[in-house]
Scaffold this active site. Sequence first.
Site, PDB file in Angstrom:
ATOM      1  N   CYS A   1       0.750  -1.024   0.081  1.00  0.00           N
ATOM      2  CA  CYS A   1       0.053   0.114  -0.185  1.00  0.00           C
ATOM      3  C   CYS A   1       0.897   1.165   0.030  1.00  0.00           C
ATOM      4  O   CYS A   1       1.548   1.658  -1.026  1.00  0.00           O
ATOM      5  CB  CYS A   1      -0.907   0.074   1.116  1.00  0.00           C
TER       6      CYS A   1
ATOM      7  N   HIS B   1      -3.931  -5.170  -0.248  1.00  0.00           N
ATOM      8  CA  HIS B   1      -3.326  -5.812   0.884  1.00  0.00           C
ATOM      9  C   HIS B   1      -3.667  -7.266   0.817  1.00  0.00           C
ATOM     10  O   HIS B   1      -4.675  -7.955   1.009  1.00  0.00           O
ATOM     11  CB  HIS B   1      -4.587  -5.134   2.053  1.00  0.00           C
TER      12      HIS B   1
ATOM     13  N   GLU C   1      -2.486  -9.319   3.294  1.00  0.00           N
ATOM     14  CA  GLU C   1      -2.935  -9.477   4.526  1.00  0.00           C
ATOM     15  C   GLU C   1      -4.538  -9.980   4.836  1.00  0.00           C
ATOM     16  O   GLU C   1      -5.051 -10.634   5.647  1.00  0.00           O
ATOM     17  CB  GLU C   1      -2.312  -8.836   5.700  1.00  0.00           C
TER      18      GLU C   1
END
Length: 371
Positions: free
Chosen positions: A263, A347, A349
């Site tokens: 990001c 992202h 995660e």
Amino acid sequence: MSRRDVRPALLVLADGEVFEGEALGAPPPTGIATGEVVFNTVLSGYQEVISDPSYAGQVVTFTYPHIGNYGATGADDESPRPACRGVIVREPARRRSSWRSDQDLDAWLAGHDVPAIGGIDTRRLTRHIRDRGAVPGAFGPLGEAPDGSIVDKTALRAAAAAEPGTEGVDLVAQVTTAEPYTVGDGPHRVVAYDFGIKTTILRHLSGIATVEVVPASTPAEEVLARRPDGVFLSNGPGDPATVPYAVEAVGALVGEVPVFGICLGNQLLGRAIGAETVKLPFGHHGGNHPVRDVRTGRIDITSQNHSFAVAADSLPAGAALTHVNLNDGVCEGFALPAERAFAVQHHPEAGPGPHDAAHLFAAFDEMMGGA
């Protein structure tokens, strides 16, 4: 959400648009909350979104009409406290229905001093932002504010017009850690820059490394003195052009140690190698963006939260575009093979999900010499 005394409230945008609603969450200290108004399209994961430090300076609109139905639990917080300026919803849930929850969303917002407004026509608001672009706004309950001032349409319009938004503001300094700390006990040693790092990212990194998290202003020489196997560049809020100290540090690390960015970390790595970053009209905020790996053709459905991006046509020689957003063609990742560095805009995660791109943490592990 629990029902307290309903107070009529207004949301007023800097361009003059007005939306009627009711006050939720914590009352703004001055009676008015302001910020750059953006929208997020996730169907669940509202708590992870609100507690993501990347929303510093922004007011989050949820496009899904029913928010709060499973309550809130501290286990899902992405940071110690939310950094967003406020929350906008269509229909707040009247009760929570999850065994994991320990309070309803309204109480969670109030406990974290986050103001919110409900009953908003979020479909109309989202269409307006989509056409107009992210815009500063102001909202608050009508009447006398805690400081004695009067909140009305005129006061809200003036507050919205005075709100600077996120461009040109160093928001990273507001959310980064003040002191280094260590998490995890994995086999590698990783130094992670905290530009607004999420708990879920640390959970993933902890599976492959012992992670020392350092403040955003930490010089490159201090990082290298820790003799890490790799350096991680975290997510974070705002305009990457406002954190030149981070760009300078990242530039000094490239080629010295494996680097992985997510990001804002992607944007900072891009600027460190001479690429340009641009502000998107209304950003990417949601959990359903298709991203294609141009090297393999693999398509991942990804979680996203960013208002700025690397301009793909500005990547210098030696940098290879690796990922593109299939919705609009925006750069979603690039790599520096010779320098053992790569980064993605989305992202992996995924807090909240989906989890298609989680394999990128394994790629970082491999780059550091893992199996």
